[in-house]
Motif scaffolding. Structure first.
Motif, mmCIF file in Angstrom:
data_model
loop_
_atom_site.group_PDB
_atom_site.id
_atom_site.type_symbol
_atom_site.label_atom_id
_atom_site.label_comp_id
_atom_site.label_asym_id
_atom_site.label_seq_id
_atom_site.Cartn_x
_atom_site.Cartn_y
_atom_site.Cartn_z
ATOM 1 N N ILE A 33 34.460 47.535 33.335
ATOM 2 C CA ILE A 33 35.759 47.222 33.943
ATOM 3 C C ILE A 33 36.097 45.773 33.626
ATOM 4 O O ILE A 33 35.321 44.867 33.924
ATOM 5 C CB ILE A 33 35.735 47.438 35.470
ATOM 6 C CG1 ILE A 33 35.396 48.894 35.791
ATOM 7 C CG2 ILE A 33 37.067 47.045 36.089
ATOM 8 C CD1 ILE A 33 35.215 49.181 37.260
ATOM 9 N N TRP A 34 37.235 45.573 32.977
ATOM 10 C CA TRP A 34 37.688 44.218 32.681
ATOM 11 C C TRP A 34 38.481 43.721 33.868
ATOM 12 O O TRP A 34 39.454 44.334 34.299
ATOM 13 C CB TRP A 34 38.557 44.192 31.432
ATOM 14 C CG TRP A 34 37.802 44.557 30.196
ATOM 15 C CD1 TRP A 34 36.465 44.392 29.970
ATOM 16 C CD2 TRP A 34 38.324 45.167 29.022
ATOM 17 N NE1 TRP A 34 36.127 44.840 28.734
ATOM 18 C CE2 TRP A 34 37.248 45.331 28.123
ATOM 19 C CE3 TRP A 34 39.573 45.580 28.636
ATOM 20 C CZ2 TRP A 34 37.414 45.880 26.870
ATOM 21 C CZ3 TRP A 34 39.727 46.136 27.386
ATOM 22 C CH2 TRP A 34 38.665 46.277 26.517
ATOM 23 N N VAL A 35 38.045 42.602 34.401
ATOM 24 C CA VAL A 35 38.699 42.026 35.568
ATOM 25 C C VAL A 35 39.816 41.109 35.083
ATOM 26 O O VAL A 35 39.618 40.272 34.202
ATOM 27 C CB VAL A 35 37.687 41.256 36.438
ATOM 28 C CG1 VAL A 35 38.379 40.636 37.634
ATOM 29 C CG2 VAL A 35 36.576 42.199 36.888
ATOM 30 N N GLY A 36 40.996 41.279 35.682
ATOM 31 C CA GLY A 36 42.195 40.602 35.227
ATOM 32 C C GLY A 36 42.431 39.230 35.788
ATOM 33 O O GLY A 36 41.612 38.329 35.625
ATOM 34 N N PRO A 37 43.535 39.052 36.511
ATOM 35 C CA PRO A 37 44.020 37.710 36.824
ATOM 36 C C PRO A 37 43.082 36.837 37.643
ATOM 37 O O PRO A 37 43.247 35.635 37.666
ATOM 38 C CB PRO A 37 45.329 37.962 37.593
ATOM 39 C CG PRO A 37 45.214 39.340 38.106
ATOM 40 C CD PRO A 37 44.367 40.082 37.119
ATOM 41 N N GLY A 38 42.123 37.444 38.310
ATOM 42 C CA GLY A 38 41.176 36.633 39.069
ATOM 43 C C GLY A 38 41.760 36.113 40.368
ATOM 44 O O GLY A 38 42.800 36.567 40.832
ATOM 45 N N ASN A 39 41.064 35.149 40.937
ATOM 46 C CA ASN A 39 41.454 34.573 42.220
ATOM 47 C C ASN A 39 40.988 33.124 42.273
ATOM 48 O O ASN A 39 40.082 32.736 41.535
ATOM 49 C CB ASN A 39 40.837 35.393 43.365
ATOM 50 C CG ASN A 39 39.334 35.485 43.257
ATOM 51 O OD1 ASN A 39 38.810 35.813 42.204
ATOM 52 N ND2 ASN A 39 38.626 35.193 44.323
ATOM 53 N N ALA A 46 40.881 40.914 48.523
ATOM 54 C CA ALA A 46 40.926 41.976 49.537
ATOM 55 C C ALA A 46 40.781 43.339 48.863
ATOM 56 O O ALA A 46 41.260 43.543 47.738
ATOM 57 C CB ALA A 46 42.237 41.915 50.307
ATOM 58 N N VAL A 47 40.119 44.255 49.525
ATOM 59 C CA VAL A 47 39.916 45.598 48.970
ATOM 60 C C VAL A 47 41.254 46.224 48.595
ATOM 61 O O VAL A 47 41.383 46.865 47.546
ATOM 62 C CB VAL A 47 39.141 46.489 49.971
ATOM 63 C CG1 VAL A 47 39.087 47.922 49.490
ATOM 64 C CG2 VAL A 47 37.739 45.942 50.189
ATOM 65 N N ASP A 52 44.897 45.586 41.625
ATOM 66 C CA ASP A 52 45.783 44.652 40.924
ATOM 67 C C ASP A 52 45.007 43.678 40.042
ATOM 68 O O ASP A 52 45.596 42.994 39.209
ATOM 69 C CB ASP A 52 46.613 43.848 41.936
ATOM 70 C CG ASP A 52 47.553 44.741 42.733
ATOM 71 O OD1 ASP A 52 47.930 45.816 42.217
ATOM 72 O OD2 ASP A 52 47.889 44.361 43.872
ATOM 73 N N HIS A 53 43.703 43.607 40.203
ATOM 74 C CA HIS A 53 42.880 42.673 39.435
ATOM 75 C C HIS A 53 42.127 43.350 38.295
ATOM 76 O O HIS A 53 41.339 42.704 37.613
ATOM 77 C CB HIS A 53 41.902 41.955 40.367
ATOM 78 C CG HIS A 53 42.583 41.013 41.292
ATOM 79 N ND1 HIS A 53 42.725 39.677 41.010
ATOM 80 C CD2 HIS A 53 43.192 41.208 42.483
ATOM 81 C CE1 HIS A 53 43.380 39.085 41.989
ATOM 82 N NE2 HIS A 53 43.681 39.998 42.905
ATOM 83 N N ILE A 54 42.354 44.642 38.081
ATOM 84 C CA ILE A 54 41.692 45.362 36.988
ATOM 85 C C ILE A 54 42.606 45.327 35.770
ATOM 86 O O ILE A 54 43.745 45.789 35.813
ATOM 87 C CB ILE A 54 41.363 46.812 37.389
ATOM 88 C CG1 ILE A 54 40.354 46.795 38.536
ATOM 89 C CG2 ILE A 54 40.838 47.590 36.189
ATOM 90 C CD1 ILE A 54 40.044 48.165 39.106
ATOM 91 N N ALA A 55 42.111 44.767 34.669
ATOM 92 C CA ALA A 55 42.890 44.648 33.442
ATOM 93 C C ALA A 55 42.640 45.820 32.497
ATOM 94 O O ALA A 55 43.468 46.119 31.646
ATOM 95 C CB ALA A 55 42.558 43.332 32.743
#
Length: 76
Positions: A33-39, A46-47, A52-55
């Motif tokens: 799973i490629w993680v997108g924009p991050g934090n 948040a769960v 929204d964070h999966i690219a």
């Protein structure tokens, strides 16, 4: 079609290793799973916002040759 790995293996009871195709293969499939924009650092995601964070997704197909792994584990 996958081909068998050619490598050095030591059959049970043999005095010396042989070179040839492995007879024991272990196939796996893994999900990446490629993680997108991050934090921001230190801020949890948040769960409810996780999707929204999966690219993207990918399938990984590593192969391992059990006979070679076994031979490596007995070497000193």
């Amino acid at each position: 079609m996958a081909s068998r790995r050619i490598a050095q293996t030591k059959p049970p009871g043999a005095d010396v290793p042989t070179f040839g195709p492995s007879r024991r293969l272990d196939y796996e499939v893994e999900l990446g799973i490629w993680v997108g924009p991050g934090n921001p650092d230190g801020r949890p995601i948040a769960v409810d916002d996780a999707a929204d964070h999966i690219a993207g997704y990918c399938l990984l197909t590593p192969d391992s040759v059990c006979g070679i792994a076994a031979l490596r584990s007995i070497r000193t």
